[in-house]
Design an enzyme around this catalytic site. Structure first.
Site, PDB file in Angstrom:
ATOM      1  N   PHE A  27      -6.222   7.625   1.279  1.00 23.69           N
ATOM      2  CA  PHE A  27      -5.772   6.649   0.275  1.00 23.69           C
ATOM      3  C   PHE A  27      -5.162   5.470   1.031  1.00 23.69           C
ATOM      4  O   PHE A  27      -3.986   5.469   1.381  1.00 23.69           O
ATOM      5  CB  PHE A  27      -4.749   7.277  -0.666  1.00 23.69           C
ATOM      6  CG  PHE A  27      -4.626   6.583  -1.995  1.00 23.69           C
ATOM      7  CD1 PHE A  27      -5.151   7.140  -3.144  1.00 23.69           C
ATOM      8  CD2 PHE A  27      -3.977   5.357  -2.093  1.00 23.69           C
ATOM      9  CE1 PHE A  27      -5.030   6.502  -4.373  1.00 23.69           C
ATOM     10  CE2 PHE A  27      -3.853   4.712  -3.315  1.00 23.69           C
ATOM     11  CZ  PHE A  27      -4.385   5.282  -4.461  1.00 23.69           C
ATOM     12  N   ASP A  80       2.773   3.429  -2.243  1.00 19.82           N
ATOM     13  CA  ASP A  80       2.865   4.872  -2.375  1.00 19.82           C
ATOM     14  C   ASP A  80       3.247   5.536  -1.058  1.00 19.82           C
ATOM     15  O   ASP A  80       2.780   5.150   0.018  1.00 19.82           O
ATOM     16  CB  ASP A  80       1.513   5.426  -2.853  1.00 19.82           C
ATOM     17  CG  ASP A  80       1.652   6.786  -3.511  1.00 19.82           C
ATOM     18  OD1 ASP A  80       2.216   7.693  -2.885  1.00 19.82           O
ATOM     19  OD2 ASP A  80       1.182   6.937  -4.654  1.00 19.82           O
TER      20      ASP A  80
END
Length: 352
Positions: A27, A80
């Site tokens: 990610f 994140d």
């Protein structure tokens, strides 16, 4: 998610299942600034790459290593923790001092985390929240169970027509905890723990109300048009304007080209945002009847009302098969948009 419905999808059921973010490198997010560094001034713009670190923890580590005041640092957006991300931070720095070196920043007792300074340049002011053009994403989907043809067809649909611009699950906290706590606060129970916590609770409440409005529009099939009486926004811009009957053909063409989008309410106390016409206002009030406690709380806390695009354009979208069950998805989103809004229209996923 606890306490929240399953918001409606625009393009039907997901075409399959995959595992996402199995490791941070699966990610990847790269932040794009909305301006060029000044090259001079009493601040530094610092580009960092981080792994398994929240933005707050990265700023804390950098402040400690460079011996600067944490409260004087700035960031344009949060990234994140469970990802490999690059982002920009600002650091106060004396005008006559030499620039600090690039390289790794030590992280005590965090063996799986990594923080690296990859660029430093001078700037005139502290970096404000929201000073972004957007983010580039590269996601590796593992153990994919889906037809290759179905995946590629859905990607074409998303690229051509966009996706509903839902706020992602991270806005609501783990198991929706931020929304639960916001409701308790609005009811006169335990309040936020800090200024930052207050902001998160207000954001969660307003995001849930907006998602409900968007869900209603997706179910009705009119979440991406430009009919008279809509309040429209330019793609990637914050400005809004009323769709008029005389501009119907022009606005429909712009909407078809993903250049304008209809908007939904971000509830709060009346502010400078363009007020919706009676028909649209009544429709949104009807949806929000089930969320009255949140709307009343937002008004009571004097959070200013605003509008947000109902549709999200997904730029530079591409998918590539790495092997039989591993795919790589890449795309570009405007600031404030969530990669999960794209993923949920493509596949069901788990992260373990």
């Amino acid at each position: 998610m606890t306490g929240l419905p399953e918001w409606s999808r625009a393009w039907g059921e997901p075409v399959g299942h995959a595992r996402v973010a199995v490791r941070p490198e699966d990610f990847r997010v790269d932040e794009r600034l909305g301006f060029a560094p000044a090259g001079e001034g009493p601040h530094l713009l610092v580009r960092v790459r981080k792994r398994r670190l929240s933005t707050a923890r990265a700023m804390q580590a950098l402040a400690g290593h460079w011996q600067v005041e944490r409260r004087q640092m700035g960031h344009a957006g949060r990234k994140d923790r469970h990802a490999l991300t690059t982002q920009w931070l600002s650091v106060p720095w004396p005008p006559g001092a030499s620039l600090p070196p690039t390289g790794s920043i030590p992280l005590d007792q965090e063996p799986d985390a990594r923080l690296e300074v990859i660029g430093v340049t001078r700037h005139r002011r502290k970096l404000p929240v929201g000073a972004l053009a957007g983010n580039d994403f590269q996601l590796t989907l593992r153990d994919v169970e889906a037809s290759a043809d179905a995946l590629r067809t859905r990607v074409v649909t998303i690229a051509r027509y966009g996706v509903p611009n839902y706020f992602g699950p991270q806005r609501f906290g783990r198991d929706g905890d931020n929304l639960v706590r916001a409701r308790r606060w609005f009811a006169g129970e335990a309040g936020p723990r800090s200024r930052n916590d207050r902001s998160m609770l207000l954001s969660a409440a307003r995001a849930a109300a907006f998602n409900a409005i968007l869900d209603d529009r997706v179910q009705a099939g009119d979440w991406c048009g430009a009919e008279p009486g809509e309040i429209l926004t330019l793609d990637g811009r914050g400005s809004v304007f009323m769709a008029e009957s005389g501009d119907l053909r022009h606005n429909r063409l712009r909407a078809a080209g993903l250049r304008v989008h209809p908007t939904g309410a971000l509830p709060g106390s009346p502010g400078r945002s363009l007020a919706p016409p009676p028909s649209l206002a009544a429709r949104e009030r009807a949806v929000l009847q089930d969320w009255d406690d949140l709307v009343e709380g937002l008004v009571d806390k004097r959070l200013e009302a605003a509008r947000r695009a109902l549709r999200l354009s997904v730029r530079a979208l591409a998918v590539r098969c790495l092997d039989g069950r591993t795919w790589r998805l890449s795309f570009r989103l405007m600031r404030g948009a969530y990669a999960t809004a794209v993923l949920r229209e493509l596949v069901e996923w788990g992260d373990d």
